[in-house]
Design a protein around this motif. Structure first.
Motif, PDB file in Angstrom:
ATOM      1  N   GLY A  99       3.207   5.238  -7.956  1.00 22.35           N
ATOM      2  CA  GLY A  99       4.496   5.705  -7.475  1.00 22.35           C
ATOM      3  C   GLY A  99       4.408   6.390  -6.126  1.00 22.35           C
ATOM      4  O   GLY A  99       3.329   6.767  -5.669  1.00 22.35           O
ATOM      5  N   PHE A 100       5.561   6.506  -5.491  1.00 24.06           N
ATOM      6  CA  PHE A 100       5.680   7.214  -4.218  1.00 24.06           C
ATOM      7  C   PHE A 100       6.182   8.624  -4.485  1.00 24.06           C
ATOM      8  O   PHE A 100       7.022   8.837  -5.360  1.00 24.06           O
ATOM      9  CB  PHE A 100       6.708   6.537  -3.302  1.00 24.06           C
ATOM     10  CG  PHE A 100       6.196   5.342  -2.568  1.00 24.06           C
ATOM     11  CD1 PHE A 100       5.230   5.465  -1.585  1.00 24.06           C
ATOM     12  CD2 PHE A 100       6.694   4.079  -2.846  1.00 24.06           C
ATOM     13  CE1 PHE A 100       4.761   4.368  -0.889  1.00 24.06           C
ATOM     14  CE2 PHE A 100       6.237   2.971  -2.160  1.00 24.06           C
ATOM     15  CZ  PHE A 100       5.265   3.117  -1.183  1.00 24.06           C
ATOM     16  N   ASN A 101       5.720   9.590  -3.698  1.00 16.33           N
ATOM     17  CA  ASN A 101       6.370  10.893  -3.734  1.00 16.33           C
ATOM     18  C   ASN A 101       7.474  10.877  -2.668  1.00 16.33           C
ATOM     19  O   ASN A 101       7.588   9.920  -1.887  1.00 16.33           O
ATOM     20  CB  ASN A 101       5.371  12.049  -3.556  1.00 16.33           C
ATOM     21  CG  ASN A 101       4.723  12.089  -2.188  1.00 16.33           C
ATOM     22  OD1 ASN A 101       5.300  11.716  -1.179  1.00 16.33           O
ATOM     23  ND2 ASN A 101       3.493  12.563  -2.150  1.00 16.33           N
ATOM     24  N   ARG A 102       8.291  11.899  -2.622  1.00 17.11           N
ATOM     25  CA  ARG A 102       9.420  11.925  -1.688  1.00 17.11           C
ATOM     26  C   ARG A 102       8.956  11.887  -0.243  1.00 17.11           C
ATOM     27  O   ARG A 102       9.621  11.318   0.616  1.00 17.11           O
ATOM     28  CB  ARG A 102      10.291  13.153  -1.939  1.00 17.11           C
ATOM     29  CG  ARG A 102      11.113  13.029  -3.216  1.00 17.11           C
ATOM     30  CD  ARG A 102      11.942  14.261  -3.483  1.00 17.11           C
ATOM     31  NE  ARG A 102      12.917  14.483  -2.423  1.00 17.11           N
ATOM     32  CZ  ARG A 102      13.544  15.638  -2.224  1.00 17.11           C
ATOM     33  NH1 ARG A 102      13.296  16.670  -3.010  1.00 17.11           N
ATOM     34  NH2 ARG A 102      14.427  15.765  -1.271  1.00 17.11           N
ATOM     35  N   ALA A 103       7.825  12.484   0.048  1.00 15.45           N
ATOM     36  CA  ALA A 103       7.321  12.489   1.421  1.00 15.45           C
ATOM     37  C   ALA A 103       6.923  11.083   1.860  1.00 15.45           C
ATOM     38  O   ALA A 103       7.171  10.700   3.004  1.00 15.45           O
ATOM     39  CB  ALA A 103       6.139  13.444   1.545  1.00 15.45           C
ATOM     40  N   GLN A 104       6.326  10.313   0.975  1.00 17.40           N
ATOM     41  CA  GLN A 104       5.971   8.942   1.326  1.00 17.40           C
ATOM     42  C   GLN A 104       7.244   8.144   1.633  1.00 17.40           C
ATOM     43  O   GLN A 104       7.295   7.390   2.600  1.00 17.40           O
ATOM     44  CB  GLN A 104       5.178   8.287   0.203  1.00 17.40           C
ATOM     45  CG  GLN A 104       3.773   8.850   0.081  1.00 17.40           C
ATOM     46  CD  GLN A 104       3.107   8.425  -1.210  1.00 17.40           C
ATOM     47  OE1 GLN A 104       3.689   8.508  -2.295  1.00 17.40           O
ATOM     48  NE2 GLN A 104       1.859   7.981  -1.090  1.00 17.40           N
ATOM     49  N   TYR A 105       8.240   8.298   0.791  1.00 17.96           N
ATOM     50  CA  TYR A 105       9.532   7.657   1.034  1.00 17.96           C
ATOM     51  C   TYR A 105      10.093   8.105   2.387  1.00 17.96           C
ATOM     52  O   TYR A 105      10.574   7.296   3.176  1.00 17.96           O
ATOM     53  CB  TYR A 105      10.506   8.004  -0.097  1.00 17.96           C
ATOM     54  CG  TYR A 105      11.943   7.782   0.249  1.00 17.96           C
ATOM     55  CD1 TYR A 105      12.497   6.508   0.238  1.00 17.96           C
ATOM     56  CD2 TYR A 105      12.767   8.852   0.606  1.00 17.96           C
ATOM     57  CE1 TYR A 105      13.828   6.312   0.579  1.00 17.96           C
ATOM     58  CE2 TYR A 105      14.097   8.656   0.937  1.00 17.96           C
ATOM     59  CZ  TYR A 105      14.613   7.384   0.922  1.00 17.96           C
ATOM     60  OH  TYR A 105      15.926   7.186   1.273  1.00 17.96           O
TER      61      TYR A 105
ATOM     62  N   CYS B 125       0.825  -1.204   0.000  1.00 21.88           N
ATOM     63  CA  CYS B 125       0.000   0.000   0.000  1.00 21.88           C
ATOM     64  C   CYS B 125       0.862   1.258   0.000  1.00 21.88           C
ATOM     65  O   CYS B 125       2.030   1.227   0.390  1.00 21.88           O
ATOM     66  CB  CYS B 125      -0.964   0.001   1.181  1.00 21.88           C
ATOM     67  SG  CYS B 125      -0.215   0.155   2.789  1.00 21.88           S
ATOM     68  N   THR B 126       0.259   2.337  -0.462  1.00 22.72           N
ATOM     69  CA  THR B 126       0.960   3.622  -0.496  1.00 22.72           C
ATOM     70  C   THR B 126       0.483   4.570   0.592  1.00 22.72           C
ATOM     71  O   THR B 126       1.022   5.664   0.717  1.00 22.72           O
ATOM     72  CB  THR B 126       0.774   4.312  -1.870  1.00 22.72           C
ATOM     73  OG1 THR B 126      -0.624   4.432  -2.135  1.00 22.72           O
ATOM     74  CG2 THR B 126       1.461   3.522  -2.981  1.00 22.72           C
TER      75      THR B 126
END
Length: 187
Positions: free
Chosen positions: A122-128, A55-56
């Motif tokens: 895709g993930f954004n940088r904040a999710q990472y 999940c994202t």
């Protein structure tokens, strides 16, 4: 390769446990390495099945580490287990063999069923950043404070530049845990 997932298990009474975990993938095997003691390990030994949820929504990762484990689930399709309702995909696995270890036994699993529910965009940088911060929070007692501070300072850049409401909320939960931990150390 290690994939960051949310592992859902349940005991024989049907009580669901959700935990973020890096799953090792080797050829067609999934290797789950829960720490001793842990509910995930107990449930896997009791039922021999689990669901790997992809999940994202990083609030689930952060939430599990900050006492927020009550996420909506639905029945798995081929095993007696539960799938996160927010999962973009999931894999239902069964334990094939166990390599015991004093700290982290290796549970070698095989996929029984895999389902894609929605596209991964895709993930954004904040999710990472939230994922990385969650890993740091899970290891607070093992890290020097200087390393923790340096890592979180760097990750904050991604939060500041790309976070949406979910990422800000998850980040806040994690930073509260970090602040409380530092307070116990009188920092």
């Amino acid at each position: 390769m290690i994939q960051e997932t949310i592992v859902s298990t349940q005991n024989k009474n049907g009580i669901v446990h959700i935990a973020p975990m890096g799953i090792h993938i080797s050829a067609d095997e999934f290797i789950i390495l829960p720490f001793k003691p842990s509910t995930t390990l107990d449930n896997l030994l009791e039922t021999n099945v689990a669901v790997l949820n992809y999940c994202t929504d990083v609030r689930v990762f952060a939430g599990c580490l900050t006492g927020r484990r009550d996420w909506p689930v639905k029945d798995a399709e081929r095993i007696d287990g539960k799938v996160l309702s927010c999962a973009l995909a999931h894999t239902e696995v069964k334990v094939l063999r166990i390599e015991d270890d004093e700290l982290r036994p290796k549970l070698y699993c095989q996929a029984v069923h895999t389902v894609n529910h929605a596209p991964f965009t895709g993930f954004n940088r904040a999710q990472y950043a939230v994922l990385e911060a969650a890993i740091l929070v899970s290891r607070l007692h093992m890290l020097p404070i200087e390393k923790l501070d340096a890592e979180l300072t760097y990750l904050q850049i991604g939060i500041d530049k790309t976070a949406g409401a979910h990422e800000f909320e998850a980040w806040g939960w994690l930073m509260t845990v970090v602040d409380n931990y530092k307070a116990t150390l009188n920092l």
